[in-house]
Motif scaffolding. Sequence first.
Motif, PDB file in Angstrom:
ATOM      1  N   ASN A 203       0.881  -1.192   0.100  1.00 52.20           N
ATOM      2  CA  ASN A 203      -0.035   0.030  -0.005  1.00 52.20           C
ATOM      3  C   ASN A 203       1.240   1.175   0.059  1.00 52.20           C
ATOM      4  OD1 ASN A 203       0.686   0.858   2.689  1.00 52.20           O
ATOM      5  ND2 ASN A 203      -0.576  -1.108   3.323  1.00 52.20           N
ATOM      6  N   GLU A 233      -8.245   0.356   2.588  1.00 58.53           N
ATOM      7  CA  GLU A 233      -8.536   0.449   1.100  1.00 58.53           C
ATOM      8  C   GLU A 233      -9.044   1.779   0.556  1.00 58.53           C
ATOM      9  OE1 GLU A 233     -11.388  -2.459   0.391  1.00 58.53           O
ATOM     10  OE2 GLU A 233     -10.039  -4.287   1.065  1.00 58.53           O
ATOM     11  N   GLN A 235      -8.432   4.473  -3.195  1.00 62.23           N
ATOM     12  CA  GLN A 235      -8.042   4.946  -4.422  1.00 62.23           C
ATOM     13  C   GLN A 235      -7.584   6.279  -4.172  1.00 62.23           C
ATOM     14  OE1 GLN A 235      -8.020   3.098  -7.624  1.00 62.23           O
ATOM     15  NE2 GLN A 235      -8.111   1.590  -6.157  1.00 62.23           N
ATOM     16  N   THR A 321      -1.227  -0.491  -3.830  1.00 66.52           N
ATOM     17  CA  THR A 321      -2.239  -1.299  -3.904  1.00 66.52           C
ATOM     18  C   THR A 321      -3.576  -0.293  -3.723  1.00 66.52           C
ATOM     19  OG1 THR A 321      -2.264  -1.773  -1.528  1.00 66.52           O
ATOM     20  CG2 THR A 321      -1.500  -3.707  -3.240  1.00 66.52           C
ATOM     21  N   ASN A 322      -3.242   0.784  -3.038  1.00 68.42           N
ATOM     22  CA  ASN A 322      -4.652   1.453  -2.811  1.00 68.42           C
ATOM     23  C   ASN A 322      -4.302   2.945  -3.075  1.00 68.42           C
ATOM     24  OD1 ASN A 322      -2.658   2.253  -0.951  1.00 68.42           O
ATOM     25  ND2 ASN A 322      -3.851   2.305   1.001  1.00 68.42           N
TER      26      ASN A 322
END
Length: 627
Positions: A203, A233, A235, A321-322
């Motif tokens: 992340n 989590e 974006q 990943t995020n």
Amino acid sequence: MFFILILPNVCAMQQIKGTDKKYFTNCKQWYHRKICGKPTVISYECCPGYEKIPGEKGCPAALPLVNIFNTLGVVGAITTQMYSERANLKEEIEGPGSFTFFAPSNEAWAALPTEILDALVSNVNIELLNALHYHMVNRRLTSEELKHGSSFPSMYQDFHVHIHHYPNGIVTVNCARLIKPDQHATNGIVHVVDRVITAVSNNVQTLIDVDDDLETLRTAIAAAGLTALLESEGQYTIFAPTNEAFEKIPQETLNRILGDPVALKDLLNYHILKHMQCAESIVSGTPMETLQGTMLEVGCDGDQMTLNGRAIITRRDQLGTNGVIHYINELLIPDSAKTLLELAEGSSVATATKLFVDAGLSSHLTGSEPLTLLAPLDDAFKGSMTMTPDMRRLMTNHILKEQLSSKSLYHGQELETLGGLKLRVFVYRNNLCIENACIAAHDKIGRYATMFTVDKVLTPPMGTVMDVLKADDRFSLLVGAIQTAGMTELLNQQGALTFFAPTNDAFSAIPQAELNKLMRNRQELSNVLRYHLAEGMVVSGGVGSHTRPKTLQGEKLELGMVSVQNYTIYVNRKPVAEADLMATNGVVHAINTIVKPLRGDLEGSNSRSSMSAFQQSSSLKLLLRFI
């Protein structure tokens, strides 16, 4: 307006002049003939899978489909095809199945650092094969199925590839742009991409934790309590200031922000977007909302990605990943983390800023008092700016005792200054003014205080309308006329009047005999003067193209502004010599002529069954002859 040719299977391409960089385009994504500020040329070519036939329009012939390995050659991804063969991937992508291959272009392979490329090709059966498998998904996915924010398990240990499909039509996988999408094959589909992608497993917080260039940022994130957010989590897009960026800030300012949890959190959130924005998705400057709540303009200039118009991004598209991290070499300080002095220093109010400091008001501008600063624009100041006791008092009266928002102000509101004066708020259809100074820009809301940029230096009221006239030698004849007409009490009592006050020059233009006659008739004189007095307060900033205040005499005046630059206002088409002499019960605008009704007003009135007493007066008729 641009028109795209409607020909079968023909695609429009927009190419940046002087480069090989192309973008598929259509009516929705035309990019205004420019990409990242650079001019483009439009070309037309056969859409993927089609070719021309001599003598026929467009590209009517469908090419026969071949397997993915051969399709790589057809679309020009020769290097990917070569490495697929070396890594013994050829048999797999020639055989049965349904795959999606994000195939790096030849230029993408050439752009890889030499040490990385050498490591891949020196171990083709493991490293190179794994790298190629990460570019593959074990199902057919057209560009239409590549939805924004989606991810798919790759064929390398199920590590996901991350898709973003932007409103401008650009599609990315792990921030690599699809430059030739939807190249169909018998056993899947090929999308040519502009870079080699790598597996993403950490992340964004982990990426920050392991980078020594972001040590100061890492400490600040922990102090602001944002670590959990960047591990969660999401974006996110993080514009990550390097250690160098923090070092550029004056130590006193940096220590203040780092020691203030509210300001620090605002500063860090100002560097984070609520959504993921890869560099290749940017084709022009676009305002984007930060977690702090205000906007950053994310744009580009040629190959450079920009923030607020500045090319301060030194490294792009570090994918987690995020979210994604872009490194920047300047710290972005939002208004909400600034003192009043810092707000002023970052605006076009340099003259006012210097005067506030010279007046000994720095402690108010750098402290934690809830204040509102009225900061005049630089061009509002005329003549000498020497600091005197009067100037010091004036600047003190440009600071209000409470923190305000311009949206909360209302007509007739009184605001107290640090100097103890009460200033009035005037709300007009076209402006919001505090005394004679009107707000010229959006509020700048700092950590504790707010700054209003205003178009003029304040002239606080220093007495009644009658006091203002008596204190100015230009109005000596007018003062005598007011006293003769018995209107002194009117101009001394409480109220809100706008007086278009004739100067001595205006009276001198009247033949002496006619002026003597007017001065002997108290009623006629009162009528003429009341025609110069309008109901309500109309400062120059409140004058629109056709402002029509009603006079105490009963008729209306026609006000207008011809030059917004120098605030020249007109009353019945005659210029005001000096505007905004503020009084406690009104405002005085000096004029060098007696105001007469416009001809259209007279004609309109004459058509009515009865004319006003003013229009029938002999004094008016005499004035109209000589003005």
